[in-house]
Design an enzyme around this catalytic site. Structure first.
Site: not given
Length: 286
Positions: A8, A50
Protein backbone atom coordinates in the site's frame (compact mmCIF):
# COMPACT_ATOMS: atom_id res chain seq x y z
CA UNK A 1 -6.53 -19.30 -5.87
CA UNK A 2 -3.19 -17.83 -4.88
CA UNK A 3 -3.34 -14.96 -2.38
CA UNK A 4 -1.50 -11.85 -3.57
CA UNK A 5 -0.21 -9.12 -1.26
CA UNK A 6 0.11 -5.61 -2.68
CA UNK A 7 2.21 -2.98 -0.91
CA UNK A 8 0.00 0.00 0.00
CA UNK A 9 1.80 3.09 -1.34
CA UNK A 10 4.89 0.88 -1.12
CA UNK A 11 6.19 -0.60 2.14
CA UNK A 12 4.93 2.53 3.82
CA UNK A 13 5.36 1.35 7.39
CA UNK A 14 9.13 1.68 6.87
CA UNK A 15 9.53 4.64 4.51
CA UNK A 16 7.28 7.54 3.60
CA UNK A 17 4.34 6.55 1.42
CA UNK A 18 4.56 6.76 -2.36
CA UNK A 19 8.29 7.40 -2.31
CA UNK A 20 11.08 5.70 -4.24
CA UNK A 21 12.32 4.16 -0.98
CA UNK A 22 8.90 2.75 -0.06
CA UNK A 23 8.47 1.23 -3.51
CA UNK A 24 11.96 -0.27 -3.58
CA UNK A 25 11.48 -1.69 -0.09
CA UNK A 26 8.20 -3.27 -1.22
CA UNK A 27 10.03 -5.05 -4.02
CA UNK A 28 12.75 -6.15 -1.60
CA UNK A 29 10.03 -7.41 0.76
CA UNK A 30 8.72 -9.69 -1.98
CA UNK A 31 5.40 -7.89 -2.42
CA UNK A 32 3.34 -9.38 -5.24
CA UNK A 33 2.36 -5.90 -6.34
CA UNK A 34 2.62 -2.20 -5.59
CA UNK A 35 -0.31 0.17 -5.12
CA UNK A 36 0.26 3.84 -5.95
CA UNK A 37 -1.84 7.00 -6.17
CA UNK A 38 -1.59 9.48 -9.02
CA UNK A 39 -2.15 13.18 -9.67
CA UNK A 40 -1.16 15.50 -12.52
CA UNK A 41 1.49 18.16 -11.98
CA UNK A 42 0.88 21.63 -13.41
CA UNK A 43 3.10 20.76 -16.39
CA UNK A 44 1.27 17.54 -17.17
CA UNK A 45 3.36 14.83 -15.53
CA UNK A 46 1.68 11.87 -13.83
CA UNK A 47 3.15 11.85 -10.32
CA UNK A 48 2.79 9.35 -7.50
CA UNK A 49 1.24 11.07 -4.49
CA UNK A 50 -1.84 10.47 -2.37
CA UNK A 51 -3.23 13.76 -1.07
CA UNK A 52 -4.40 16.62 -3.30
CA UNK A 53 -1.90 18.82 -1.43
CA UNK A 54 1.69 18.29 -0.30
CA UNK A 55 1.00 19.71 3.18
CA UNK A 56 0.95 16.40 5.10
CA UNK A 57 3.81 14.64 3.36
CA UNK A 58 6.43 17.28 2.57
CA UNK A 59 8.31 20.31 3.86
CA UNK A 60 6.08 22.62 1.82
CA UNK A 61 2.41 23.33 1.20
CA UNK A 62 0.02 23.78 -1.69
CA UNK A 63 -1.81 21.69 -4.27
CA UNK A 64 0.05 19.04 -6.23
CA UNK A 65 -1.71 20.19 -9.38
CA UNK A 66 -0.40 23.73 -8.99
CA UNK A 67 3.25 22.69 -8.89
CA UNK A 68 5.50 21.74 -11.79
CA UNK A 69 7.39 18.46 -11.66
CA UNK A 70 10.70 20.21 -10.92
CA UNK A 71 9.10 22.00 -7.96
CA UNK A 72 7.70 18.76 -6.60
CA UNK A 73 11.00 16.92 -6.97
CA UNK A 74 12.76 19.68 -5.01
CA UNK A 75 10.61 18.97 -1.93
CA UNK A 76 11.45 16.65 0.97
CA UNK A 77 8.78 13.93 1.03
CA UNK A 78 10.62 11.62 3.44
CA UNK A 79 11.76 13.32 6.65
CA UNK A 80 8.30 13.34 8.25
CA UNK A 81 8.43 9.54 8.29
CA UNK A 82 12.00 8.26 8.04
CA UNK A 83 14.84 10.33 6.55
CA UNK A 84 17.35 7.46 6.95
CA UNK A 85 17.17 6.21 3.39
CA UNK A 86 19.75 3.70 2.10
CA UNK A 87 21.93 5.15 -0.66
CA UNK A 88 20.64 2.49 -3.05
CA UNK A 89 17.10 3.85 -2.56
CA UNK A 90 18.01 7.34 -3.75
CA UNK A 91 18.75 10.66 -2.13
CA UNK A 92 16.34 12.63 0.04
CA UNK A 93 15.25 14.84 -2.85
CA UNK A 94 14.85 11.94 -5.29
CA UNK A 95 11.92 10.36 -3.52
CA UNK A 96 8.94 11.70 -5.46
CA UNK A 97 8.60 9.66 -8.65
CA UNK A 98 6.50 9.82 -11.78
CA UNK A 99 4.38 6.88 -12.84
CA UNK A 100 6.94 6.10 -15.54
CA UNK A 101 9.78 6.11 -13.03
CA UNK A 102 7.85 3.69 -10.82
CA UNK A 103 7.38 1.37 -13.80
CA UNK A 104 11.13 1.43 -14.41
CA UNK A 105 11.80 0.51 -10.76
CA UNK A 106 9.42 -2.42 -11.11
CA UNK A 107 11.01 -3.53 -14.38
CA UNK A 108 14.35 -3.63 -12.60
CA UNK A 109 12.91 -6.19 -10.15
CA UNK A 110 13.14 -8.75 -12.95
CA UNK A 111 10.10 -10.73 -11.86
CA UNK A 112 6.33 -10.74 -12.43
CA UNK A 113 4.70 -8.06 -10.29
CA UNK A 114 1.42 -6.17 -10.19
CA UNK A 115 0.92 -2.42 -10.35
CA UNK A 116 -2.36 -1.06 -8.97
CA UNK A 117 -2.82 2.59 -9.98
CA UNK A 118 -5.36 4.56 -7.97
CA UNK A 119 -6.67 7.54 -9.93
CA UNK A 120 -7.29 10.33 -7.40
CA UNK A 121 -10.33 12.56 -7.76
CA UNK A 122 -11.49 15.26 -7.66
CA UNK A 123 -8.69 16.46 -9.91
CA UNK A 124 -8.40 20.03 -11.18
CA UNK A 125 -7.65 18.49 -14.58
CA UNK A 126 -10.70 16.21 -14.76
CA UNK A 127 -10.31 13.28 -17.15
CA UNK A 128 -7.02 14.66 -18.42
CA UNK A 129 -5.58 12.67 -15.52
CA UNK A 130 -6.85 9.37 -16.92
CA UNK A 131 -5.78 10.29 -20.45
CA UNK A 132 -2.26 11.28 -19.35
CA UNK A 133 -1.93 8.03 -17.39
CA UNK A 134 -3.04 5.93 -20.36
CA UNK A 135 -0.74 7.82 -22.75
CA UNK A 136 2.26 7.34 -20.48
CA UNK A 137 1.61 3.63 -20.04
CA UNK A 138 1.14 3.15 -23.78
CA UNK A 139 4.44 4.90 -24.43
CA UNK A 140 6.10 2.45 -22.06
CA UNK A 141 4.72 -0.54 -23.97
CA UNK A 142 1.53 -1.33 -22.05
CA UNK A 143 -1.06 -3.47 -23.88
CA UNK A 144 -4.63 -2.46 -22.88
CA UNK A 145 -6.33 -5.77 -23.69
CA UNK A 146 -4.07 -7.87 -21.47
CA UNK A 147 -3.03 -4.90 -19.32
CA UNK A 148 0.50 -6.25 -19.35
CA UNK A 149 3.64 -4.12 -19.53
CA UNK A 150 6.35 -6.71 -19.90
CA UNK A 151 6.14 -8.72 -16.67
CA UNK A 152 4.08 -6.03 -14.94
CA UNK A 153 0.32 -6.54 -14.70
CA UNK A 154 -1.38 -3.14 -14.47
CA UNK A 155 -4.80 -2.59 -12.91
CA UNK A 156 -6.68 0.63 -12.27
CA UNK A 157 -8.69 1.80 -9.27
CA UNK A 158 -10.71 4.78 -8.12
CA UNK A 159 -13.29 5.78 -5.54
CA UNK A 160 -14.84 7.92 -8.27
CA UNK A 161 -17.48 5.91 -10.17
CA UNK A 162 -17.17 8.36 -13.04
CA UNK A 163 -13.50 7.51 -13.38
CA UNK A 164 -14.24 3.79 -13.22
CA UNK A 165 -16.85 4.10 -15.99
CA UNK A 166 -14.50 6.25 -18.08
CA UNK A 167 -11.71 3.69 -17.77
CA UNK A 168 -13.98 0.73 -18.55
CA UNK A 169 -14.75 2.31 -21.96
CA UNK A 170 -11.03 2.16 -22.74
CA UNK A 171 -9.80 -0.86 -20.78
CA UNK A 172 -11.49 -4.26 -20.27
CA UNK A 173 -13.49 -4.18 -16.99
CA UNK A 174 -11.52 -7.14 -15.65
CA UNK A 175 -8.63 -4.73 -15.07
CA UNK A 176 -10.66 -1.97 -13.37
CA UNK A 177 -11.46 -1.77 -9.65
CA UNK A 178 -14.22 0.22 -7.96
CA UNK A 179 -13.07 1.25 -4.49
CA UNK A 180 -15.65 1.61 -1.72
CA UNK A 181 -15.50 2.65 1.91
CA UNK A 182 -17.45 4.34 4.66
CA UNK A 183 -17.37 8.12 4.39
CA UNK A 184 -15.53 9.26 7.52
CA UNK A 185 -14.40 12.55 9.03
CA UNK A 186 -10.77 12.04 7.97
CA UNK A 187 -11.70 11.79 4.30
CA UNK A 188 -13.96 14.82 4.52
CA UNK A 189 -11.22 16.79 6.31
CA UNK A 190 -8.68 15.92 3.61
CA UNK A 191 -10.81 17.44 0.86
CA UNK A 192 -11.95 20.44 2.88
CA UNK A 193 -8.33 21.33 3.65
CA UNK A 194 -7.61 21.14 -0.07
CA UNK A 195 -10.29 23.78 -0.60
CA UNK A 196 -12.71 21.61 -2.55
CA UNK A 197 -15.93 22.94 -1.01
CA UNK A 198 -17.75 23.46 2.24
CA UNK A 199 -17.83 20.55 4.67
CA UNK A 200 -21.48 19.62 4.13
CA UNK A 201 -21.00 19.77 0.36
CA UNK A 202 -17.97 17.48 0.49
CA UNK A 203 -19.79 14.97 2.71
CA UNK A 204 -22.77 14.90 0.35
CA UNK A 205 -20.61 14.37 -2.75
CA UNK A 206 -18.64 11.56 -1.11
CA UNK A 207 -21.77 9.81 0.15
CA UNK A 208 -23.32 10.01 -3.32
CA UNK A 209 -20.15 8.63 -4.93
CA UNK A 210 -20.01 5.69 -2.54
CA UNK A 211 -23.68 4.88 -3.14
CA UNK A 212 -23.03 4.96 -6.87
CA UNK A 213 -19.90 2.84 -6.44
CA UNK A 214 -21.84 0.15 -4.57
CA UNK A 215 -24.51 0.17 -7.28
CA UNK A 216 -21.82 -0.23 -9.92
CA UNK A 217 -20.39 -3.26 -8.12
CA UNK A 218 -23.91 -4.65 -7.67
CA UNK A 219 -24.25 -4.52 -11.46
CA UNK A 220 -21.31 -6.90 -11.80
CA UNK A 221 -19.60 -4.81 -14.50
CA UNK A 222 -16.34 -3.88 -12.74
CA UNK A 223 -14.75 -7.22 -12.04
CA UNK A 224 -12.40 -5.94 -9.34
CA UNK A 225 -13.95 -4.87 -6.02
CA UNK A 226 -11.94 -2.75 -3.58
CA UNK A 227 -13.65 -2.44 -0.20
CA UNK A 228 -11.79 -1.55 2.97
CA UNK A 229 -11.42 -4.03 5.83
CA UNK A 230 -14.04 -2.20 7.92
CA UNK A 231 -16.47 -2.26 5.00
CA UNK A 232 -15.98 -6.03 4.63
CA UNK A 233 -16.79 -6.58 8.30
CA UNK A 234 -19.75 -4.16 8.36
CA UNK A 235 -21.41 -5.32 5.14
CA UNK A 236 -21.00 -9.11 4.85
CA UNK A 237 -24.26 -9.61 2.92
CA UNK A 238 -23.39 -7.04 0.26
CA UNK A 239 -19.79 -8.18 -0.15
CA UNK A 240 -20.78 -11.86 -0.20
CA UNK A 241 -23.05 -10.99 -3.12
CA UNK A 242 -20.13 -9.53 -5.04
CA UNK A 243 -18.01 -12.60 -4.25
CA UNK A 244 -20.81 -14.90 -5.39
CA UNK A 245 -20.94 -13.11 -8.74
CA UNK A 246 -17.26 -13.86 -9.23
CA UNK A 247 -15.70 -10.48 -8.43
CA UNK A 248 -12.02 -10.49 -7.52
CA UNK A 249 -11.52 -8.65 -4.24
CA UNK A 250 -8.58 -6.40 -3.44
CA UNK A 251 -9.10 -5.33 0.17
CA UNK A 252 -7.21 -2.54 1.95
CA UNK A 253 -5.49 -1.72 4.31
CA UNK A 254 -4.60 -5.11 5.80
CA UNK A 255 -1.91 -4.59 8.44
CA UNK A 256 -3.34 -6.86 11.16
CA UNK A 257 -2.61 -10.58 10.65
CA UNK A 258 -6.02 -11.38 12.17
CA UNK A 259 -7.68 -9.32 9.43
CA UNK A 260 -5.62 -11.16 6.81
CA UNK A 261 -6.79 -14.55 8.08
CA UNK A 262 -10.41 -13.37 8.24
CA UNK A 263 -10.33 -12.04 4.68
CA UNK A 264 -8.68 -15.10 3.18
CA UNK A 265 -11.33 -17.15 4.96
CA UNK A 266 -13.97 -15.03 3.23
CA UNK A 267 -12.49 -15.79 -0.18
CA UNK A 268 -10.49 -12.61 -0.71
CA UNK A 269 -7.48 -13.23 -2.96
CA UNK A 270 -5.75 -9.82 -2.96
CA UNK A 271 -4.71 -7.90 0.14
CA UNK A 272 -3.19 -4.42 0.20
CA UNK A 273 -0.90 -3.73 3.15
CA UNK A 274 1.57 -1.22 4.55
CA UNK A 275 3.49 -4.25 5.90
CA UNK A 276 3.52 -6.72 3.00
CA UNK A 277 6.39 -8.81 4.37
CA UNK A 278 4.55 -9.34 7.67
CA UNK A 279 1.28 -10.33 6.00
CA UNK A 280 3.00 -12.67 3.54
CA UNK A 281 4.89 -14.34 6.38
CA UNK A 282 1.70 -14.71 8.45
CA UNK A 283 -0.11 -16.36 5.54
CA UNK A 284 2.86 -18.61 4.73
CA UNK A 285 3.42 -16.96 1.36
CA UNK A 286 7.19 -16.45 1.64
Amino acid sequence: MQTLVYAHRGSSSVYAENTRAAYMQALADGADGIECDIHLSSDGFVVCHHDPTVDRTSDSSGRVGEKALAELKALDFSSWKNPKIPASYGKLHEQLVTLGELVELMRDAGRPVGLAVEVKHPSPYGRQLEEAMIAELRALGWEPETSMLGEIYVSFMSFDPGSVRYLMKRIPPVHVCQLVTEVDEEWIDELVKAGESDRAGVAAVLASAMTEGVELLNSGVPQLAGPGVAYMRKHPRVTNGWLARGATFRVWTVDDPADASYLVGRGVTQLTSNVPALIKAHLGLD
